[in-house]
Design a protein around this motif. Structure first.
Motif, PDB file in Angstrom:
ATOM      1  N   VAL A  14       1.310  14.563 -15.293  1.00 36.31           N
ATOM      2  CA  VAL A  14       1.483  15.308 -14.035  1.00 36.31           C
ATOM      3  C   VAL A  14       2.182  16.636 -14.315  1.00 36.31           C
ATOM      4  CG1 VAL A  14       2.601  15.314 -11.760  1.00 36.31           C
ATOM      5  CG2 VAL A  14       1.489  13.230 -12.600  1.00 36.31           C
ATOM      6  N   LEU A  15       3.253  16.577 -15.112  1.00 36.15           N
ATOM      7  CA  LEU A  15       3.974  17.810 -15.456  1.00 36.15           C
ATOM      8  C   LEU A  15       3.094  18.780 -16.229  1.00 36.15           C
ATOM      9  CD1 LEU A  15       7.424  16.318 -16.489  1.00 36.15           C
ATOM     10  CD2 LEU A  15       6.944  17.726 -14.483  1.00 36.15           C
ATOM     11  N   ASN A  16       2.325  18.278 -17.183  1.00 33.08           N
ATOM     12  CA  ASN A  16       1.453  19.146 -17.983  1.00 33.08           C
ATOM     13  C   ASN A  16       0.389  19.811 -17.127  1.00 33.08           C
ATOM     14  OD1 ASN A  16       2.867  18.555 -20.314  1.00 33.08           O
ATOM     15  ND2 ASN A  16       1.458  16.939 -20.949  1.00 33.08           N
ATOM     16  N   GLN A  17      -0.241  19.036 -16.253  1.00 28.66           N
ATOM     17  CA  GLN A  17      -1.295  19.607 -15.419  1.00 28.66           C
ATOM     18  C   GLN A  17      -0.734  20.577 -14.376  1.00 28.66           C
ATOM     19  OE1 GLN A  17      -4.326  17.137 -13.830  1.00 28.66           O
ATOM     20  NE2 GLN A  17      -4.716  16.114 -15.776  1.00 28.66           N
ATOM     21  N   ALA A  18       0.511  20.384 -13.990  1.00 27.39           N
ATOM     22  CA  ALA A  18       1.129  21.288 -13.012  1.00 27.39           C
ATOM     23  C   ALA A  18       1.314  22.680 -13.595  1.00 27.39           C
ATOM     24  CB  ALA A  18       2.467  20.731 -12.550  1.00 27.39           C
ATOM     25  N   ASN A  19       1.489  22.747 -14.909  1.00 23.54           N
ATOM     26  CA  ASN A  19       1.593  24.039 -15.592  1.00 23.54           C
ATOM     27  C   ASN A  19       2.648  24.946 -14.957  1.00 23.54           C
ATOM     28  OD1 ASN A  19       0.882  25.728 -17.695  1.00 23.54           O
ATOM     29  ND2 ASN A  19      -0.670  26.792 -16.493  1.00 23.54           N
ATOM     30  N   GLY A  20       3.808  24.357 -14.626  1.00 28.07           N
ATOM     31  CA  GLY A  20       4.911  25.153 -14.093  1.00 28.07           C
ATOM     32  C   GLY A  20       4.873  25.394 -12.603  1.00 28.07           C
ATOM     33  N   GLU A  21       3.851  24.887 -11.915  1.00 26.14           N
ATOM     34  CA  GLU A  21       3.756  25.074 -10.465  1.00 26.14           C
ATOM     35  C   GLU A  21       4.332  23.868  -9.734  1.00 26.14           C
ATOM     36  OE1 GLU A  21       0.225  26.576  -8.646  1.00 26.14           O
ATOM     37  OE2 GLU A  21      -0.566  27.253 -10.572  1.00 26.14           O
ATOM     38  N   PRO A  22       4.710  24.039  -8.474  1.00 24.82           N
ATOM     39  CA  PRO A  22       5.175  22.895  -7.690  1.00 24.82           C
ATOM     40  C   PRO A  22       4.051  21.881  -7.475  1.00 24.82           C
ATOM     41  CG  PRO A  22       5.660  24.961  -6.554  1.00 24.82           C
ATOM     42  CD  PRO A  22       4.807  25.286  -7.731  1.00 24.82           C
ATOM     43  N   VAL A  23       4.424  20.619  -7.351  1.00 29.86           N
ATOM     44  CA  VAL A  23       3.470  19.549  -7.071  1.00 29.86           C
ATOM     45  C   VAL A  23       3.982  18.790  -5.859  1.00 29.86           C
ATOM     46  CG1 VAL A  23       2.404  17.425  -7.951  1.00 29.86           C
ATOM     47  CG2 VAL A  23       2.903  19.309  -9.530  1.00 29.86           C
ATOM     48  N   VAL A  24       3.113  18.573  -4.880  1.00 29.33           N
ATOM     49  CA  VAL A  24       3.488  17.743  -3.741  1.00 29.33           C
ATOM     50  C   VAL A  24       3.185  16.297  -4.122  1.00 29.33           C
ATOM     51  CG1 VAL A  24       1.274  18.016  -2.506  1.00 29.33           C
ATOM     52  CG2 VAL A  24       3.336  17.404  -1.245  1.00 29.33           C
ATOM     53  N   ILE A  25       4.147  15.408  -3.884  1.00 33.90           N
ATOM     54  CA  ILE A  25       3.989  13.995  -4.199  1.00 33.90           C
ATOM     55  C   ILE A  25       3.621  13.279  -2.905  1.00 33.90           C
ATOM     56  CG2 ILE A  25       5.087  11.945  -5.174  1.00 33.90           C
ATOM     57  CD1 ILE A  25       4.746  14.337  -7.146  1.00 33.90           C
ATOM     58  N   LEU A  26       2.487  12.556  -2.948  1.00 34.36           N
ATOM     59  CA  LEU A  26       1.960  11.908  -1.760  1.00 34.36           C
ATOM     60  C   LEU A  26       2.176  10.397  -1.797  1.00 34.36           C
ATOM     61  CD1 LEU A  26      -1.510  13.728  -1.699  1.00 34.36           C
ATOM     62  CD2 LEU A  26       0.551  14.361  -0.436  1.00 34.36           C
ATOM     63  N   SER A  27       2.446   9.845  -0.631  1.00 38.84           N
ATOM     64  CA  SER A  27       2.503   8.399  -0.454  1.00 38.84           C
ATOM     65  C   SER A  27       1.669   8.085   0.779  1.00 38.84           C
ATOM     66  CB  SER A  27       3.949   7.947  -0.261  1.00 38.84           C
ATOM     67  OG  SER A  27       4.001   6.565   0.004  1.00 38.84           O
ATOM     68  N   HIS A  28       0.622   7.305   0.596  1.00 34.83           N
ATOM     69  CA  HIS A  28      -0.314   6.994   1.689  1.00 34.83           C
ATOM     70  C   HIS A  28      -0.855   8.284   2.306  1.00 34.83           C
ATOM     71  CE1 HIS A  28       0.820   2.808   1.331  1.00 34.83           C
ATOM     72  NE2 HIS A  28       2.089   3.174   1.410  1.00 34.83           N
ATOM     73  N   ASN A  29      -1.212   9.208   1.452  1.00 31.94           N
ATOM     74  CA  ASN A  29      -1.775  10.514   1.825  1.00 31.94           C
ATOM     75  C   ASN A  29      -0.842  11.371   2.667  1.00 31.94           C
ATOM     76  OD1 ASN A  29      -4.126  10.583   0.392  1.00 31.94           O
ATOM     77  ND2 ASN A  29      -5.369   9.730   2.026  1.00 31.94           N
ATOM     78  N   LYS A  30       0.442  11.083   2.637  1.00 30.54           N
ATOM     79  CA  LYS A  30       1.418  11.908   3.344  1.00 30.54           C
ATOM     80  C   LYS A  30       2.390  12.490   2.338  1.00 30.54           C
ATOM     81  CE  LYS A  30       1.260   9.197   7.560  1.00 30.54           C
ATOM     82  NZ  LYS A  30       1.994   8.272   8.429  1.00 30.54           N
ATOM     83  N   PRO A  31       2.756  13.766   2.500  1.00 31.29           N
ATOM     84  CA  PRO A  31       3.725  14.357   1.582  1.00 31.29           C
ATOM     85  C   PRO A  31       5.071  13.657   1.698  1.00 31.29           C
ATOM     86  CG  PRO A  31       3.096  15.936   3.298  1.00 31.29           C
ATOM     87  CD  PRO A  31       2.313  14.697   3.526  1.00 31.29           C
ATOM     88  N   ARG A  32       5.623  13.267   0.552  1.00 30.04           N
ATOM     89  CA  ARG A  32       6.920  12.594   0.531  1.00 30.04           C
ATOM     90  C   ARG A  32       7.962  13.384  -0.243  1.00 30.04           C
ATOM     91  NH1 ARG A  32       6.489  10.014   4.765  1.00 30.04           N
ATOM     92  NH2 ARG A  32       5.223   8.159   4.774  1.00 30.04           N
ATOM     93  N   ALA A  33       7.515  14.218  -1.178  1.00 27.65           N
ATOM     94  CA  ALA A  33       8.465  14.987  -1.987  1.00 27.65           C
ATOM     95  C   ALA A  33       7.719  16.122  -2.673  1.00 27.65           C
ATOM     96  CB  ALA A  33       9.123  14.086  -3.034  1.00 27.65           C
ATOM     97  N   TYR A  34       8.494  17.067  -3.158  1.00 26.84           N
ATOM     98  CA  TYR A  34       7.959  18.129  -4.001  1.00 26.84           C
ATOM     99  C   TYR A  34       8.616  18.018  -5.366  1.00 26.84           C
ATOM    100  CZ  TYR A  34       5.790  20.500  -0.066  1.00 26.84           C
ATOM    101  OH  TYR A  34       5.000  20.817   1.011  1.00 26.84           O
ATOM    102  N   MET A  35       7.856  18.234  -6.391  1.00 26.54           N
ATOM    103  CA  MET A  35       8.375  18.286  -7.752  1.00 26.54           C
ATOM    104  C   MET A  35       8.215  19.741  -8.201  1.00 26.54           C
ATOM    105  SD  MET A  35       7.271  16.016 -11.058  1.00 26.54           S
ATOM    106  CE  MET A  35       5.623  16.673 -11.171  1.00 26.54           C
TER     107      MET A  35
END
Length: 123
Positions: A49-70
């Motif tokens: 996940v970190l590698n594919q993000a390539n330094g950009e923020p990633v929204v973390i989803l739970s049941h298709n709802k945003p739960r956190a940002y990395m």
């Protein structure tokens, strides 16, 4: 693995096709990331996940709802610095409304020397 959030995934009304192929209307919220990963994907392979993000923020989803940002460490630190700058700006603006007391440079120097002498006496 994280995937690019397609901008055409929902129309203006928020209609989306669910896993069953039926259309449902949801309240659309703005996401502040172009990439998304589910909690399961993050748990299964966090480095990918970190590698594919390539330094950009990633929204973390739970049941298709945003739960956190990395976000990358550098981004988080920069955000913290900007928040602190903003807090200082608000404090400065608040103090601009305070009553000012005219002081000459000589009075200021004398006050500093007096405080310094008091500190030496206490030691």
């Amino acid at each position: 693995m994280p995937r690019v959030m397609p901008s055409e995934a929902a129309n203006a009304e928020g209609a989306m096709t669910n896993d069953k192929g039926t259309c449902e209307v949801r309240e659309m919220k703005s996401l502040f990331a172009r990439l998304a990963a589910t909690i399961s994907e993050l748990k299964a392979n966090p480095n990918e996940v970190l590698n594919q993000a390539n330094g950009e923020p990633v929204v973390i989803l739970s049941h298709n709802k945003p739960r956190a940002y990395m976000v990358p460490v550098e981004t988080f630190e920069q955000m913290q610095e900007q928040l602190e700058d903003y807090r200082l700006l608000l404090e400065a603006r608040k103090r601009m409304d305070d009553e000012s007391i005219p002081v000459t440079i000589n009075e200021l120097r004398a006050g500093i020397q007096e405080k310094s002498a008091q500190g030496v006496e206490q030691a």
